[in-house]
Motif scaffolding. Structure first.
Motif, mmCIF file in Angstrom:
data_model
loop_
_atom_site.group_PDB
_atom_site.id
_atom_site.type_symbol
_atom_site.label_atom_id
_atom_site.label_comp_id
_atom_site.label_asym_id
_atom_site.label_seq_id
_atom_site.Cartn_x
_atom_site.Cartn_y
_atom_site.Cartn_z
ATOM 1 N N LEU A 241 63.314 65.257 71.073
ATOM 2 C CA LEU A 241 62.545 65.924 69.827
ATOM 3 C C LEU A 241 60.872 65.654 70.266
ATOM 4 C CD1 LEU A 241 62.475 67.208 67.069
ATOM 5 C CD2 LEU A 241 62.659 64.676 66.357
ATOM 6 N N LEU A 242 60.266 66.745 70.315
ATOM 7 C CA LEU A 242 58.879 66.677 70.590
ATOM 8 C C LEU A 242 57.969 67.185 69.497
ATOM 9 C CD1 LEU A 242 58.381 67.249 74.225
ATOM 10 C CD2 LEU A 242 58.365 64.848 73.255
ATOM 11 N N VAL A 243 57.047 66.929 68.980
ATOM 12 C CA VAL A 243 56.113 67.601 68.070
ATOM 13 C C VAL A 243 54.834 68.135 68.643
ATOM 14 C CG1 VAL A 243 57.028 66.310 66.243
ATOM 15 C CG2 VAL A 243 55.073 65.435 67.298
ATOM 16 N N GLN A 244 54.199 69.231 68.559
ATOM 17 C CA GLN A 244 53.181 69.591 68.938
ATOM 18 C C GLN A 244 51.783 69.140 67.984
ATOM 19 O OE1 GLN A 244 52.655 73.840 69.197
ATOM 20 N NE2 GLN A 244 51.361 73.859 71.246
ATOM 21 N N ARG A 245 51.016 68.502 68.515
ATOM 22 C CA ARG A 245 49.711 67.942 67.654
ATOM 23 C C ARG A 245 49.145 68.649 67.344
ATOM 24 N NH1 ARG A 245 49.187 62.739 67.896
ATOM 25 N NH2 ARG A 245 46.811 62.751 67.696
ATOM 26 N N ARG A 246 48.681 68.921 65.760
ATOM 27 C CA ARG A 246 47.703 69.599 65.159
ATOM 28 C C ARG A 246 46.344 69.076 65.110
ATOM 29 N NH1 ARG A 246 47.895 73.515 61.545
ATOM 30 N NH2 ARG A 246 50.071 73.462 61.074
ATOM 31 N N ASP A 247 46.329 67.887 65.364
ATOM 32 C CA ASP A 247 44.848 66.771 65.313
ATOM 33 C C ASP A 247 44.485 66.355 66.712
ATOM 34 O OD1 ASP A 247 45.183 67.051 62.460
ATOM 35 O OD2 ASP A 247 46.203 65.221 62.257
ATOM 36 N N HIS A 248 43.184 66.029 66.593
ATOM 37 C CA HIS A 248 42.657 65.208 67.767
ATOM 38 C C HIS A 248 43.124 63.865 67.849
ATOM 39 C CE1 HIS A 248 40.542 68.877 69.499
ATOM 40 N NE2 HIS A 248 39.983 68.903 68.423
ATOM 41 N N PRO A 249 43.341 63.128 68.820
ATOM 42 C CA PRO A 249 43.171 63.664 70.404
ATOM 43 C C PRO A 249 44.372 64.385 70.843
ATOM 44 C CG PRO A 249 43.584 61.093 70.227
ATOM 45 C CD PRO A 249 43.379 61.794 68.853
ATOM 46 N N TYR A 250 44.579 65.034 71.815
ATOM 47 C CA TYR A 250 45.641 65.634 72.473
ATOM 48 C C TYR A 250 46.068 66.785 71.677
ATOM 49 C CZ TYR A 250 45.850 62.082 76.074
ATOM 50 O OH TYR A 250 45.469 61.105 77.066
ATOM 51 N N ARG A 251 45.175 67.641 70.860
ATOM 52 C CA ARG A 251 45.482 68.628 69.929
ATOM 53 C C ARG A 251 46.013 69.774 70.739
ATOM 54 N NH1 ARG A 251 42.719 73.408 66.800
ATOM 55 N NH2 ARG A 251 43.366 72.984 64.801
ATOM 56 N N GLY A 252 47.175 70.332 70.280
ATOM 57 C CA GLY A 252 48.061 71.167 71.189
ATOM 58 C C GLY A 252 48.878 70.628 71.948
ATOM 59 N N TYR A 253 48.926 69.277 72.421
ATOM 60 C CA TYR A 253 49.680 68.819 73.265
ATOM 61 C C TYR A 253 50.918 68.450 72.584
ATOM 62 C CZ TYR A 253 46.104 68.082 76.918
ATOM 63 O OH TYR A 253 45.364 68.226 78.034
ATOM 64 N N TRP A 254 52.219 68.400 73.261
ATOM 65 C CA TRP A 254 53.276 67.754 72.831
ATOM 66 C C TRP A 254 53.521 66.207 72.787
ATOM 67 C CZ3 TRP A 254 56.788 71.112 70.204
ATOM 68 C CH2 TRP A 254 56.629 72.469 70.547
ATOM 69 N N ALA A 255 53.994 65.801 71.990
ATOM 70 C CA ALA A 255 54.209 64.223 71.722
ATOM 71 C C ALA A 255 55.516 63.986 71.267
ATOM 72 C CB ALA A 255 53.040 63.863 71.053
#
Lengths: 256, 256
Positions: free
Chosen positions: B45-59
């Motif tokens: 399970l991964l989520v795509q970040r809406r916030d900085h830092p790493y905005r748009g990255y999967w985490a």
DNA sequence: CGAATAGTGTCTGTAAGACACTATTTT
DNA sequence: AAAATAGTGTCTTACAGACACTATTCG
């Protein structure tokens, strides 16, 4: 791990206004379960606390993680400080303890580490301790509060020590870590005494030799140097050093 | 662990003047590596970040540990929030990550957890994420930065995920955790597909059956209920439920 | 020599690897 | 019947458990 240093698009502006005080602050410590063999007994390093809380209680050595180091570096630093030597043994993370009530002063999260080393010298007490010494683990009562003269451990250190012992015992099954407990060069009887001390009993001598010598890279033959002459009677043993292997496949099975 | 609640002699006076601000504050988070099987593939399970830092990255999903909970409770809370259901699978601590540069905002120590569950539903993205989805681990490039269209992971989450995968793969050898991946009742073919997905290959079918059925308490025979009729061709399989055993002795060996 | 310690050899039992075979269902 | 899936049986090999035996030292 350098990814944190690289700026990604839009991050610089964000970091400028970010306020880290929005999140609950914790103190982070490391606690060390350091094991060695003393007179054939598996022993752990404990310090007797000079300060409150738990003044006078025995505790695992440890301390606060500083702002300029990670937990592993803090563990290495504490290990050097407590043993008074450059630690040449094995160090690995055990697990993290974070219960609310584990320290009455404040909220402390502790990352526990496990260390194994050969015949370490007597430790010197730090400024924050009455004493520091090696305790045979058999002399500690880790199970419950009904200690029969065994020292009471501070904080949740009885739990940490129990977990550390479980880890050591199981790791001897499938790794070559037993060799971390002996000084080089060593005999197979020395190595077998490690299993005896950690498990309470060791495999049959012949079967033990067969297993160790058939695990490639567990031990390497060393010269039988004249300096290593043992004063005792009996056939002089062959000598070995640690090999490069770290795992055993299949594992060494615990007797019974 | 109640020892922290009990006052020892002289402690009350000490605690009254104690100032916890003398030690460096850290933020403490939990990160979750949640695995399940989707269409026969081991997925995380991964989520795509809406916030900085790493905005748009999967985490990896996760969040801050609150002042009124320990790390495990925080992990359970996040797990419920992210999966949208009461999680009935397996949860265990993986290890703690504390490198200085792992979060560009501030000093963050993260306690990573490993979770395994059967056929979980599609996750809902939280308010802080563009999206949340199950990624087959084979579609992720965890080795290095030279990703070929694979998503880039935020923070040190590629490292955490690598460690989590190692843990899952080795735990299938000596525990009965494979059964956590399947819904009850299940067939031995279902269970074998777990090993296939996690290891890349599974033991020979006959030998696998022999091993599972000879491990007392791994699986329990279930009624072949009419509701569980499979629409496919072939002999209808026997059905099983999870047993009480948690370990296998000796372990199931990985092929090759 | 006997005691003490180190090291080898061998028989047996358990369990894994390989693989052929039988069983029961749908189309 | 053929295809598909499930389940059983058996031969061989690897390796651990048990234990007897040989080797080399000292007093």
């Amino acid at each position: 791990m350098t990814s944190g240093q690289v700026q990604r698009p839009g991050e610089q502006e964000f970091l400028g206004v970010y306020r880290s005080a929005d999140f609950p602050p914790f103190a982070v410590t490391v606690d060390l379960a350091v094991f060695t063999l003393r007179s054939g007994l598996l022993s752990v390093l404990l310090v007797q606390r000079r300060d409150h809380p738990y003044r006078g209680y025995w505790a695992l050595p440890g301390g606060f993680v500083r702002e300029d180091e990670n937990a592993e570096e803090a563990a290495e630093r504490e290990l050097t400080e407590e043993t008074g030597t450059i630690f040449g043994g094995h160090l690995e993370q055990l697990r993290t303890y974070s219960d609310l009530a584990r320290d009455p002063r404040m909220r402390v999260v502790s990352v526990a580490y496990l260390a194994l080393g050969p015949g370490l010298p007597d430790p010197r007490p730090g400024s924050d301790a009455f004493a520091a010494r090696w305790w045979p683990v058999a002399d500690l009562d880790l199970a419950d509060a009904a200690s029969h003269g065994a020292p009471a451990l501070a904080f949740d250190h009885a739990q940490i020590l129990t977990d550390a012992l479980d880890r050591v015992r199981s790791k001897l099954e499938y790794t070559t870590l037993a060799a971390s407990f002996v000084d080089e060069p060593f005999t197979l009887a020395d190595l077998r005494r490690v299993y005896e001390a950690v498990w309470g009993n060791a495999p049959d001598l012949g079967n033990f030799r067969r297993k160790v010598l058939s695990t490639e890279g567990f031990v390497i033959e060393a010269d039988r140097s004249p300096a290593a002459a043992v004063p005792a009677a009996g056939r002089p043993p062959l000598l070995y050093r640690r090999g490069r292997a770290t795992f055993m496949h299949p594992p060494m099975l615990r007797p019974q």
